[in-house]
Enzyme design. Structure first.
Site, PDB file in Angstrom:
ATOM      1  N   ARG A 271       0.805  -1.222   0.000  1.00 46.60           N
ATOM      2  CA  ARG A 271       0.000   0.000   0.000  1.00 46.60           C
ATOM      3  C   ARG A 271       0.842   1.278   0.000  1.00 46.60           C
ATOM      4  O   ARG A 271       0.568   2.210  -0.751  1.00 46.60           O
ATOM      5  CB  ARG A 271      -0.890  -0.012   1.246  1.00 46.60           C
ATOM      6  CG  ARG A 271      -1.990   1.021   1.243  1.00 46.60           C
ATOM      7  CD  ARG A 271      -2.712   1.036   2.589  1.00 46.60           C
ATOM      8  NE  ARG A 271      -3.066  -0.265   3.065  1.00 46.60           N
ATOM      9  CZ  ARG A 271      -4.237  -0.872   2.839  1.00 46.60           C
ATOM     10  NH1 ARG A 271      -5.160  -0.264   2.147  1.00 46.60           N
ATOM     11  NH2 ARG A 271      -4.471  -2.084   3.328  1.00 46.60           N
ATOM     12  N   CYS A 338     -25.508  -5.942  -8.959  1.00 50.66           N
ATOM     13  CA  CYS A 338     -26.721  -6.363  -8.251  1.00 50.66           C
ATOM     14  C   CYS A 338     -26.397  -6.835  -6.835  1.00 50.66           C
ATOM     15  O   CYS A 338     -26.523  -8.021  -6.515  1.00 50.66           O
ATOM     16  CB  CYS A 338     -27.416  -7.452  -9.043  1.00 50.66           C
ATOM     17  SG  CYS A 338     -27.744  -6.899 -10.710  1.00 50.66           S
TER      18      CYS A 338
END
Ligand code: LLP
Length: 404
Positions: A271, A338
């Site tokens: 990161r 969805c």
């Protein structure tokens, strides 16, 4: 990356132009930022002259890894695929460490054949598996043992890895047993103690506690480790503030607790090297109003950027073109997938938006594309690398025909 005349630029390139040329959703990285992060990391730990092994899982784009390699970094890999990718990017096997709780026979055999620097083993069964392969090949294999220091990383629980209930590493007792086991082995050469207590760590305290445990255990086992691999985990701020991890304190703590052992320090940052180098450009498909808020339905979804849905992670969202007109309703930025968790964030005072407007989701260079999927049978976005005014296609957009 900044606004110039209210238009968002990545180095010298107007990001709106990129969206037009390559379509959206689109991952885009800045080389300058990458360079800065790597140089800062090296500088911040200069007293240790560590081996820095970039955690490939955070960003496994071949062209990005190639750039990282040019700064002399090695790689931390967790699968055969990542190992192959690191080697393909030109990283020398003697700068590669292999972590992970479930390396298969095939993966271990491949790593042994490639003569990587260390296989950081996470169980007795795995050490025995390595020994078996080494014996069959009449080789001596260099390994590390990953210690679970039972340290709370004080980060999101889902990305914490160093507490006793976590599946990672071995506890103190098993560690001590494995040190004596490997001492007697003809085929295993124990060279490293490794740890990794979690990700997105912002304070030195958890690291300090981890270092104390390592110090105590090394003096207890009285074994000379050539390497101490401290893993990754250094956090970045995902907010628009200037908060930074205090590298100087961490370096001091490392010297205080481990300096006396004269072991080479290894880091496995992911990161801190790549997160703020990347943005995700997305277009508004529709705006749907209900009584209390407006749903801003983006063309980027949780399959493109999983962190918010998976961890409740927050990424800043900013407009590609700034205006001075603000909306009074709450905007809820959602994707087209969805799933109800396909939601990026809710923002109260955002500038007024309309359909087809472009937005930028910030700090997605780490665990952004690498965590993306084809869920809902959507193809993966393209990845673009910007170097000044040069636009490099780091990875082409996946075609639907590739996945259907
Ligand atoms: N080394 C090992 C053994 C690891 O497991 C990890 C990350 C790293 C190094 C690199 O850690 P970093 O410097 O990037 O914090 N997907 C999550 C993060 C999971 C981290 C997994 N291990 C997220 O999106 O926040």
């Amino acid at each position: 990356m900044k606004y110039i005349n209210n238009n968002f630029f990545v180095e010298k390139v107007n990001s709106k132009k990129l969206a037009k040329k390559f379509d959206t959703p689109l991952y885009c990285y800045s080389y300058e930022k990458l360079k800065k992060n790597i140089n800062n990391f090296i500088l911040n730990f200069s007293k240790l002259s560590p081996l820095i092994c970039f955690a490939i899982k955070s960003n496994s784009n071949l062209n990005i890894i190639r750039e990282i390699k040019k700064f002399g970094l090695g790689a931390d890999v967790v699968s055969k695929g990542e190992l192959m990718q690191a080697i393909k990017a030109g990283i020398s096997p003697n700068k590669i460490v292999f972590s992970g709780v479930g390396k298969t026979y095939t993966e271990l055999k491949y790593a042994i054949d490639k003569k990587i620097l260390l296989i950081n083993s996470e169980s007795k069964s795995e050490v025995k598996q390595i020994e078996k392969i080494a014996k069959s090949k009449k080789k001596i294999v260099d390994i590390g043992i990953r210690l679970n220091p039972n340290t709370d990383a004080k980060t999101l629980s889902k990305i914490s890895t160093g507490k006793k209930g976590d599946k990672f590493g071995v506890d103190e007792k098993a560690f001590i047993e494995l040190v004596s086991y490997t001492k007697k082995s003809k085929y295993i050469n124990l060279r490293c103690l490794s740890v990794h207590i979690g990700s997105q760590i912002f304070k030195n305290k958890p690291y300090e506690r981890m270092l104390k445990v390592i110090d105590r255990i090394i003096s207890k086992v009285d074994f000379k480790f050539d390497f101490i691999d401290l893993g990754g985990g250094i956090g970045i701020s995902y907010k628009n503030d200037n908060k930074k991890f205090n590298y100087a304190n961490y370096q001091k703590s490392i010297i205080k607790h481990l300096g006396k052992y004269n072991s080479k320090i290894i880091f496995e940052p992911g990161r801190s090297i790549v997160a703020n180098t990347g943005i995700l450009i997305s277009k508004i498909i529709y705006i749907k109003k209900n009584q209390s808020k407006n749903f801003i339905i983006l063309d980027a979804g949780m399959n493109d950027l999983m962190r918010p849905a998976l961890y409740g992670a927050k990424h800043r969202i900013i407009p590609i073109n700034k205006t001075n007109k603000f909306s009074n309703t709450t905007y809820e930025f959602v994707g087209p997938i969805c799933e109800s968790t396909d939601k990026f964030s809710s923002i109260k005072k955002f500038q007024k938006l309309k359909e087809k407007d472009l937005l930028i989701i910030c700090d997605v260079g780490a665990y952004g594309f690498s965590l993306s999927s084809n869920y809902n049978l959507r193809s993966k976005p393209a990845e673009i690398l910007i170097k000044g005014s040069r636009i490099i296609v780091a990875k082409k957009r996946q075609k639907l025909s590739d996945i259907i």
